[in-house]
Design a protein around this motif. Structure first.
Motif, PDB file in Angstrom:
ATOM      1  N   TRP A  13       0.851  -1.248  -0.282  1.00 34.98           N
ATOM      2  CA  TRP A  13      -0.213  -0.068  -0.114  1.00 34.98           C
ATOM      3  C   TRP A  13       0.743   1.160  -0.006  1.00 34.98           C
ATOM      4  N   THR A  14       0.684   2.135  -0.799  1.00 26.78           N
ATOM      5  CA  THR A  14       1.143   3.635  -0.575  1.00 26.78           C
ATOM      6  C   THR A  14      -0.084   4.606  -0.122  1.00 26.78           C
ATOM      7  N   ALA A  15       0.084   5.859   0.307  1.00 26.35           N
ATOM      8  CA  ALA A  15      -0.677   6.866   0.620  1.00 26.35           C
ATOM      9  C   ALA A  15      -1.596   7.296  -0.224  1.00 26.35           C
ATOM     10  N   ASP A  16      -1.316   7.196  -1.710  1.00 28.43           N
ATOM     11  CA  ASP A  16      -1.847   8.223  -2.731  1.00 28.43           C
ATOM     12  C   ASP A  16      -3.340   7.489  -3.081  1.00 28.43           C
ATOM     13  N   TRP A  17      -4.110   8.330  -3.601  1.00 30.01           N
ATOM     14  CA  TRP A  17      -5.462   7.969  -4.196  1.00 30.01           C
ATOM     15  C   TRP A  17      -4.659   7.411  -5.761  1.00 30.01           C
ATOM     16  N   TYR A  18      -5.441   6.461  -6.478  1.00 25.98           N
ATOM     17  CA  TYR A  18      -5.075   6.193  -7.650  1.00 25.98           C
ATOM     18  C   TYR A  18      -5.747   7.038  -8.782  1.00 25.98           C
ATOM     19  N   ASP A  19      -5.047   7.885  -9.686  1.00 26.99           N
ATOM     20  CA  ASP A  19      -5.512   8.443 -10.716  1.00 26.99           C
ATOM     21  C   ASP A  19      -4.930   8.085 -11.899  1.00 26.99           C
ATOM     22  N   ALA A  20      -5.528   7.498 -12.878  1.00 28.93           N
ATOM     23  CA  ALA A  20      -4.739   7.055 -13.978  1.00 28.93           C
ATOM     24  C   ALA A  20      -4.155   8.240 -15.047  1.00 28.93           C
ATOM     25  N   ARG A  21      -4.592   9.444 -14.873  1.00 34.56           N
ATOM     26  CA  ARG A  21      -3.792  10.482 -15.535  1.00 34.56           C
ATOM     27  C   ARG A  21      -3.178  11.580 -14.383  1.00 34.56           C
ATOM     28  N   SER A  22      -2.684  11.151 -13.156  1.00 32.23           N
ATOM     29  CA  SER A  22      -2.269  11.909 -12.285  1.00 32.23           C
ATOM     30  C   SER A  22      -0.814  12.481 -12.880  1.00 32.23           C
ATOM     31  N   TYR A  23      -0.222  11.509 -13.517  1.00 28.63           N
ATOM     32  CA  TYR A  23       1.180  11.972 -14.291  1.00 28.63           C
ATOM     33  C   TYR A  23       1.384  13.256 -15.056  1.00 28.63           C
ATOM     34  N   ASN A  43       7.923  16.768  -3.273  1.00 28.50           N
ATOM     35  CA  ASN A  43       7.142  16.043  -2.332  1.00 28.50           C
ATOM     36  C   ASN A  43       5.578  15.708  -2.702  1.00 28.50           C
ATOM     37  N   PRO A  44       5.322  15.391  -3.898  1.00 30.05           N
ATOM     38  CA  PRO A  44       3.943  15.112  -4.332  1.00 30.05           C
ATOM     39  C   PRO A  44       3.308  14.160  -3.516  1.00 30.05           C
ATOM     40  N   SER A  45       1.962  14.368  -3.410  1.00 30.75           N
ATOM     41  CA  SER A  45       1.178  13.304  -2.589  1.00 30.75           C
ATOM     42  C   SER A  45      -0.042  12.693  -3.655  1.00 30.75           C
ATOM     43  N   GLY A  46       0.217  12.736  -4.708  1.00 25.87           N
ATOM     44  CA  GLY A  46      -0.588  12.267  -5.814  1.00 25.87           C
ATOM     45  C   GLY A  46      -1.911  13.048  -5.892  1.00 25.87           C
ATOM     46  N   SER A  47      -2.906  12.633  -6.420  1.00 24.26           N
ATOM     47  CA  SER A  47      -4.141  13.186  -6.870  1.00 24.26           C
ATOM     48  C   SER A  47      -5.101  13.377  -5.698  1.00 24.26           C
ATOM     49  N   ASN A  48      -5.738  14.243  -5.713  1.00 25.33           N
ATOM     50  CA  ASN A  48      -6.847  14.567  -4.759  1.00 25.33           C
ATOM     51  C   ASN A  48      -8.193  13.984  -5.218  1.00 25.33           C
ATOM     52  N   THR A  49      -8.215  13.429  -6.661  1.00 23.41           N
ATOM     53  CA  THR A  49      -9.426  12.959  -6.926  1.00 23.41           C
ATOM     54  C   THR A  49      -9.333  11.540  -7.869  1.00 23.41           C
ATOM     55  N   PRO A  52     -13.467   4.486  -5.682  1.00 23.36           N
ATOM     56  CA  PRO A  52     -12.103   5.062  -5.534  1.00 23.36           C
ATOM     57  C   PRO A  52     -11.132   3.988  -4.934  1.00 23.36           C
ATOM     58  N   LYS A  53     -10.005   4.107  -5.374  1.00 21.79           N
ATOM     59  CA  LYS A  53      -8.841   3.148  -5.182  1.00 21.79           C
ATOM     60  C   LYS A  53      -7.622   3.896  -4.686  1.00 21.79           C
ATOM     61  N   ARG A  54      -6.738   3.153  -3.905  1.00 21.89           N
ATOM     62  CA  ARG A  54      -5.453   3.511  -3.667  1.00 21.89           C
ATOM     63  C   ARG A  54      -4.419   2.763  -4.243  1.00 21.89           C
ATOM     64  N   VAL A  55      -3.132   3.592  -4.435  1.00 22.23           N
ATOM     65  CA  VAL A  55      -2.199   3.031  -5.382  1.00 22.23           C
ATOM     66  C   VAL A  55      -1.562   1.752  -4.549  1.00 22.23           C
ATOM     67  N   ILE A  56      -1.053   0.678  -5.019  1.00 23.96           N
ATOM     68  CA  ILE A  56      -0.293  -0.205  -4.436  1.00 23.96           C
ATOM     69  C   ILE A  56       0.798  -0.561  -5.618  1.00 23.96           C
ATOM     70  N   ARG A  57       2.056  -0.951  -4.970  1.00 21.77           N
ATOM     71  CA  ARG A  57       3.235  -1.031  -5.595  1.00 21.77           C
ATOM     72  C   ARG A  57       4.203  -2.330  -5.349  1.00 21.77           C
ATOM     73  N   GLY A  58       4.928  -2.358  -6.376  1.00 22.67           N
ATOM     74  CA  GLY A  58       5.977  -3.753  -6.047  1.00 22.67           C
ATOM     75  C   GLY A  58       5.783  -4.993  -6.463  1.00 22.67           C
ATOM     76  N   GLY A  59       4.539  -5.295  -7.033  1.00 23.70           N
ATOM     77  CA  GLY A  59       4.220  -6.784  -7.577  1.00 23.70           C
ATOM     78  C   GLY A  59       4.222  -7.571  -6.319  1.00 23.70           C
ATOM     79  N   SER A  60       4.080  -8.793  -6.694  1.00 26.63           N
ATOM     80  CA  SER A  60       3.791  -9.913  -5.621  1.00 26.63           C
ATOM     81  C   SER A  60       4.316 -11.201  -6.350  1.00 26.63           C
ATOM     82  N   PHE A  61       4.343 -12.414  -5.256  1.00 23.18           N
ATOM     83  CA  PHE A  61       4.672 -13.790  -5.752  1.00 23.18           C
ATOM     84  C   PHE A  61       3.695 -14.037  -6.925  1.00 23.18           C
ATOM     85  N   MET A  62       2.702 -13.638  -7.149  1.00 21.42           N
ATOM     86  CA  MET A  62       1.903 -13.932  -8.359  1.00 21.42           C
ATOM     87  C   MET A  62       2.221 -13.134  -9.628  1.00 21.42           C
TER      88      MET A  62
END
Length: 349
Positions: free
Chosen positions: A268-278, A287-293, A303-313
Motif C-alpha cells: 500500500w501507498t498513501a496516494d489515491w489512484y488516478d490514471a492521469r495523475s502523471y 514531495n508530491p502526494s498524488g491526486s486529490n481526485t 475510488p482506489k489507492r495505489v499499490i506498488r512492487g508486485g507480488s509472488f503472483m
C-alpha cells in the motif's frame, strides 16, 4: 478488487576536539516502539531529484509521461511489515482488521454498480480474497478464475479458517486493508509512503533501470525476487524457492539496503489512484502526494489507492508488477493474500 466476491475483484571514531571540523547535523532517529525497531529498523533514504515513470516501452499507459520529482529525505522500513510486527500491534491495541469484521449491507451496496441486486446475507460474513491456482490455462483477462472470496480468511488465517501463521512470523502480513495499514502506521509512529517516495526508494539510487537490481530480467541468472515462475496461474516451478509468500530479506537488498521492493507482496501507498495523475503533475514537483481526485476509468464508481512492487503472483506473461515503475490499484477496504505494506516516516527538522 474489493472485499466481496461479487466485484471483479504492500527499515566511532573518537573526536579530536582541537582539529576536527564540526560534525554535520544528523537527522533524528524515528521514535518507534523498541520491539518494532528491532524487528524492522528504518533506513534513511537521502533526498534528491529523480525521473518518475517508465522510460522505455514496457510500461502501462498510467506510467507515462516521465516527470521530474524532488523529494526530501525520509525513513522507510527495511522490509515489509511482518506477521510478528502486526501481531505486536494487535496485542497492544486489540485492533480488529477489516477482513475480520462483518460486512454491512450498506458497505457492500456502495461498492456495487448502480442498480445491482441486494446481496444475499451470506455475502456479509467476514472474509477476504484468496489466490486459488487453476488446474490449467484460463483467460488471463478474467481474474475471477483465480481469486476466491474465502469466509473467515484474514491475516491470522491467510488461506481460510483452517489455516494459520505458525512458523510464518517473518513472512509479510497479508489480508490487510489500507485502513488497517494506516492504523498500524499511526500506532508505530509512522505513516504510509507516498507513491513517489516508494518508487524513488525502490530504484535504490539507480537511474532509468527497470528493476531494483538493475536491468537483468528477474527470470535470468540467480533469483532476485519472489515472483511467479512457470505458467500462470496453474504451474509455478518455484525457481526462486517459494510458491507463495517468502520470509522477508530472502533476496538481496537494493542500493538503499531495502528488501523486497520487487515481488513477494504488493504494498500500500498513501496516494489515491488516478490514471492521469502523471500528466497533471507540475514541473519538478516537490514531495508530491498524488491526486486529490481518484480516477480509475476501468471502475469509476470505486475510488482506489495505489499499490506498488508486485507480488509472488507476478509473471512475465500476466503481471509484470515487479518493475519499479509499475502501478496497480485497489479499493481501501480490500484484503488480498498477496497484499501487505511497509511504513515511512518524515525526517524531523
Amino acid at each position: 478488487m474489493i472485499r466481496n466476491q461479487t466485484s471483479a475483484i504492500i527499515i566511532g571514531c573518537a573526536l579530536l576536539a582541537s582539529c576536527q571540523a564540526p560534525a554535520a547535523k544528523q537527522p533524528k532517529r524515528p521514535n518507534v516502539p523498541p520491539a518494532i525497531e528491532a524487528l524492522n529498523p528504518m533506513v534513511l533514504i537521502p533526498g534528491g531529484t529523480f525521473s518518475m515513470g517508465a522510460e522505455d516501452e514496457t510500461g502501462m499507459p498510467d506510467e507515462y509521461p516521465v516527470h521530474t520529482v524532488k523529494l526530501d529525505s525520509f525513513y522507510l522500513d527495511s522490509h515489509e511489515v511482518t506477521n510478528a510486527e502486526f501481531a505486536a500491534f494487535v496485542a497492544a491495541t486489540g485492533y480488529v482488521t477489516t477482513a475480520e469484521r462483518p460486512i454491512s449491507k450498506e458497505e457492500l451496496m456502495a461498492s456495487l454498480p448502480p442498480g445491482a441486486e441486494e446481496p444475499d446475507s451470506s455475502m456479509l460474513i467476514p472474509g477476504s480474497l484468496v489466490f486459488v491456482p487453476t488446474t490449467g490455462p484460463v483467460d488471463l483477462r478474467d481474474v475471477r478464475q483465480w481469486w476466491s472470496f474465502e469466509l473467515y480468511a484474514d491475516w491470522k488465517h491467510p488461506k481460510g479458517p483452517e489455516s494459520d501463521i505458525k512458523g510464518l512470523d517473518n513472512h509479510p502480513v497479508v489480508h490487510v486493508s489500507w485502513e488497517d495499514a494506516q492504523a498500524y502506521a499511526k500506532w508505530a509512529g509512522k505513516r504510509l509512503p507516498t507513491e513517489a517516495e516508494w518508487e524513488y526508494a525502490a530504484r535504490g539510487g539507480r537511474k532509468g533501470e527497470p528493476y531494483p537490481w538493475g536491468t537483468e530480467e528477474p527470470q535470468t541468472g540467480k533469483p532476485k525476487a519472489n515472483i511467479w515462475n512457470g505458467r500462470f496461474p496453474y504451474e509455478n516451478t518455484e525457481t526462486d524457492g517459494f510458491y507463495a509468500t517468502a520470509p522477508v530479506k530472502s533476496f538481496p537488498a537494493n542500493g538503499y539496503q531495502l528488501f523486497d521492493m520487487s515481488g513477494n507482496v504488493w504494498e500500500w501507498t498513501a496516494d489515491w489512484y488516478d490514471a492521469r495523475s502523471y500528466s497533471a503533475e507540475p514541473a519538478e514537483a516537490h514531495n508530491p502526494s498524488g491526486s486529490n481526485t481518484p480516477n480509475d476509468p476501468d471502475d469509476p464508481s470505486n475510488p482506489k489507492r495505489v499499490i506498488r512492487g508486485g507480488s509472488f503472483m507476478c509473471s512475465d506473461v500476466y503481471c509484470r508488477g515487479y518493475r519499479v515503475t509499475a502501478r496497480m490499484k485497489t479499493t481501501p477496504s480490500s484484503g488480498l493474500s498477496n497484499l501487505g505494506f511497509r511504513c515511512a516516516r518524515s525526517v524531523k527538522k
